[in-house]
Scaffold this motif. Structure first.
Motif, PDB file in Angstrom:
ATOM      1  N   PHE A 243     -20.957  11.025 -11.078  1.00 36.13           N
ATOM      2  CA  PHE A 243     -19.689  11.872 -10.753  1.00 36.13           C
ATOM      3  C   PHE A 243     -19.559  13.140 -11.519  1.00 36.13           C
ATOM      4  O   PHE A 243     -19.181  14.300 -11.003  1.00 36.13           O
ATOM      5  CB  PHE A 243     -18.657  10.724 -10.654  1.00 36.13           C
ATOM      6  N   THR A 244     -19.735  12.786 -13.053  1.00 42.37           N
ATOM      7  CA  THR A 244     -19.514  13.905 -13.656  1.00 42.37           C
ATOM      8  C   THR A 244     -20.780  15.043 -13.338  1.00 42.37           C
ATOM      9  O   THR A 244     -20.203  16.355 -13.339  1.00 42.37           O
ATOM     10  CB  THR A 244     -19.464  13.582 -15.336  1.00 42.37           C
ATOM     11  N   LEU A 245     -21.807  14.700 -13.151  1.00 41.72           N
ATOM     12  CA  LEU A 245     -22.930  15.698 -12.945  1.00 41.72           C
ATOM     13  C   LEU A 245     -22.481  16.179 -11.718  1.00 41.72           C
ATOM     14  O   LEU A 245     -22.954  17.719 -11.483  1.00 41.72           O
ATOM     15  CB  LEU A 245     -24.224  15.061 -13.126  1.00 41.72           C
ATOM     16  N   SER A 246     -22.462  15.608 -10.671  1.00 41.44           N
ATOM     17  CA  SER A 246     -21.978  16.353  -9.360  1.00 41.44           C
ATOM     18  C   SER A 246     -20.524  17.353  -9.315  1.00 41.44           C
ATOM     19  O   SER A 246     -21.016  18.387  -8.841  1.00 41.44           O
ATOM     20  CB  SER A 246     -21.620  15.141  -8.367  1.00 41.44           C
ATOM     21  N   MET A 247     -19.767  17.004 -10.244  1.00 42.52           N
ATOM     22  CA  MET A 247     -18.655  18.013 -10.313  1.00 42.52           C
ATOM     23  C   MET A 247     -19.016  19.231 -11.164  1.00 42.52           C
ATOM     24  O   MET A 247     -18.573  20.088 -10.807  1.00 42.52           O
ATOM     25  CB  MET A 247     -17.453  17.325 -10.887  1.00 42.52           C
ATOM     26  N   ALA A 248     -19.589  18.870 -12.326  1.00 40.89           N
ATOM     27  CA  ALA A 248     -20.107  20.057 -12.949  1.00 40.89           C
ATOM     28  C   ALA A 248     -20.985  20.944 -12.320  1.00 40.89           C
ATOM     29  O   ALA A 248     -21.059  22.216 -12.312  1.00 40.89           O
ATOM     30  CB  ALA A 248     -20.945  19.309 -14.298  1.00 40.89           C
ATOM     31  N   CYS A 249     -22.181  20.513 -11.445  1.00 38.57           N
ATOM     32  CA  CYS A 249     -22.933  21.273 -10.624  1.00 38.57           C
ATOM     33  C   CYS A 249     -22.280  22.283  -9.820  1.00 38.57           C
ATOM     34  O   CYS A 249     -22.518  23.198  -9.620  1.00 38.57           O
ATOM     35  CB  CYS A 249     -24.094  20.553 -10.073  1.00 38.57           C
ATOM     36  N   THR A 250     -21.302  21.405  -9.193  1.00 34.34           N
ATOM     37  CA  THR A 250     -20.472  22.203  -7.871  1.00 34.34           C
ATOM     38  C   THR A 250     -19.692  23.096  -8.541  1.00 34.34           C
ATOM     39  O   THR A 250     -19.512  24.289  -8.194  1.00 34.34           O
ATOM     40  CB  THR A 250     -19.629  21.103  -7.224  1.00 34.34           C
ATOM     41  N   ALA A 251     -18.986  22.771  -9.827  1.00 32.31           N
ATOM     42  CA  ALA A 251     -18.121  24.020 -10.342  1.00 32.31           C
ATOM     43  C   ALA A 251     -18.889  25.157 -10.917  1.00 32.31           C
ATOM     44  O   ALA A 251     -18.395  26.163 -10.963  1.00 32.31           O
ATOM     45  CB  ALA A 251     -17.327  23.361 -11.623  1.00 32.31           C
ATOM     46  N   LEU A 252     -20.143  24.986 -11.499  1.00 32.67           N
ATOM     47  CA  LEU A 252     -20.959  26.043 -11.944  1.00 32.67           C
ATOM     48  C   LEU A 252     -21.255  26.767 -10.453  1.00 32.67           C
ATOM     49  O   LEU A 252     -21.268  28.108 -10.696  1.00 32.67           O
ATOM     50  CB  LEU A 252     -22.178  25.499 -12.544  1.00 32.67           C
ATOM     51  N   LEU A 253     -21.769  26.088  -9.480  1.00 36.02           N
ATOM     52  CA  LEU A 253     -22.213  27.057  -8.467  1.00 36.02           C
ATOM     53  C   LEU A 253     -20.943  27.858  -7.814  1.00 36.02           C
ATOM     54  O   LEU A 253     -20.843  29.028  -7.465  1.00 36.02           O
ATOM     55  CB  LEU A 253     -22.620  26.291  -7.171  1.00 36.02           C
ATOM     56  N   LEU A 254     -19.741  27.226  -7.819  1.00 37.27           N
ATOM     57  CA  LEU A 254     -18.484  28.071  -7.321  1.00 37.27           C
ATOM     58  C   LEU A 254     -18.119  28.922  -8.250  1.00 37.27           C
ATOM     59  O   LEU A 254     -17.397  29.898  -7.791  1.00 37.27           O
ATOM     60  CB  LEU A 254     -17.256  26.830  -6.910  1.00 37.27           C
TER      61      LEU A 254
END
Length: 295
Positions: free
Chosen positions: A274-285
């Motif tokens: 979950f943390t990796l998914s949120m981090a990747c999404t935040a980085l892209l946005l």
């Protein structure tokens, strides 16, 4: 609040409570039968330092995110561009490219495993007739993830439809003005097409990252079929065939939680995922292209 209550109830019941419970159980020893007991950071230490498959599963998942998502977006955009240029038979080609996406994941994976079988599959026979090397595909650790990527590219019809819709919305006047100014195809794509469809590209990348982080069915089915060990009643199959090359983080959660009854360690992997998914999404946005436009 009354109008928000359906969303708040759903958010609390299906997201906030499960997430809080996952974090809670990651600090507990719990086998699903006895009452959970607090163990501190023991589960985290086991997963990060002693569980032999975690780091390999993490590397495989990140490889799939980087390679599979990138190729799916490029391939989907390319097919979308190609189909929009077709003058006759548009509906036929659109249907042909979209149909593979509707194939059930298990059936599609089994079909690919048989097609790419190094002993009896027609793909390797065709490569042999052409004098080319015949990879082991799902039976070779070096080729198992590329084979899964080929399967993902075969079912890229969902992205094709999304990109087609966005490409048809690009103003024709901009293309006409660019042609009058002498812009070539690559210049028109770079300066007109890409800026107009950038929100859709970002959407495809973000959703692709989230979906690939949860990659489970195709990897485990391909491993089972390629290994020849289709587990029946009372039998257990250790995922990751061949040699751990198809391990993914969701498979680790299944292996720990439902095969080894170590719910605490499974929750540790779920929290990390979950943390990796949120981090990747935040980085892209945070790139502020597409959805987050600067004023």
């Amino acid at each position: 609040m009354a109008f928000l209550s359906p969303w708040l109830i759903g958010f609390t019941a299906f997201f906030a409570y499960p997430l809080a419970s996952t974090v809670y159980f990651s600090f507990m020893h719990y086998d699903g039968f006895a009452a959970p007991t607090f163990t501190g950071l023991r589960n985290w230490d086991y997963v990060l330092n002693k569980y032999p498959f975690f780091w390999q599963g993490l590397r495989n998942t990140l490889w799939l995110v980087l390679v599979m998502v990138s190729l799916r977006v490029i391939f989907g955009l390319g097919i979308g561009l190609l189909v929009t240029k077709i003058k006759t038979g548009l509906g036929f080609f659109r249907t042909v490219f979209y149909l593979p996406y509707l194939a059930p994941p298990v059936a599609a994976t089994m079909a690919f495993a048989f097609l790419l079988n190094p002993g009896t599959g027609p793909v390797d026979h065709l490569l042999a007739d052409l004098g080319l090397p015949q990879p082991g595909w799902f039976n070779d650790p070096a080729w198992s993830k590329p084979a899964l990527t080929m399967l993902a590219l075969w079912g890229v019809g969902d992205l094709m439809v999304i990109f087609m819709a966005s490409l048809l919305d690009v103003p024709r006047e901009q293309y006409e003005a660019a042609r009058l100014d002498g812009a070539g195809p690559l210049q028109r794509f770079r300066y007109i097409t890409l800026p107009n469809i950038m929100p859709i590209v970002l959407f495809a990348v973000v959703t692709g990252v989230i979906q690939t982080m949860q990659y489970y069915t195709q990897a485990i089915v391909a491993g089972k079929v390629a290994s020849g060990k289709i587990a029946g009643a009372g039998e257990q199959f250790e995922p990751g065939y061949p040699h751990g090359s198809t391990w993914t983080l969701p498979q680790l959660i299944y292996n720990l939680g439902f095969q080894r009854f170590d719910t605490g360690s499974a929750c540790v992997v779920a929290v990390i995922l979950f943390t990796l998914s949120m981090a990747c999404t935040a980085l892209l946005l945070r790139r502020k292209s597409g959805f987050l436009q600067e004023d």
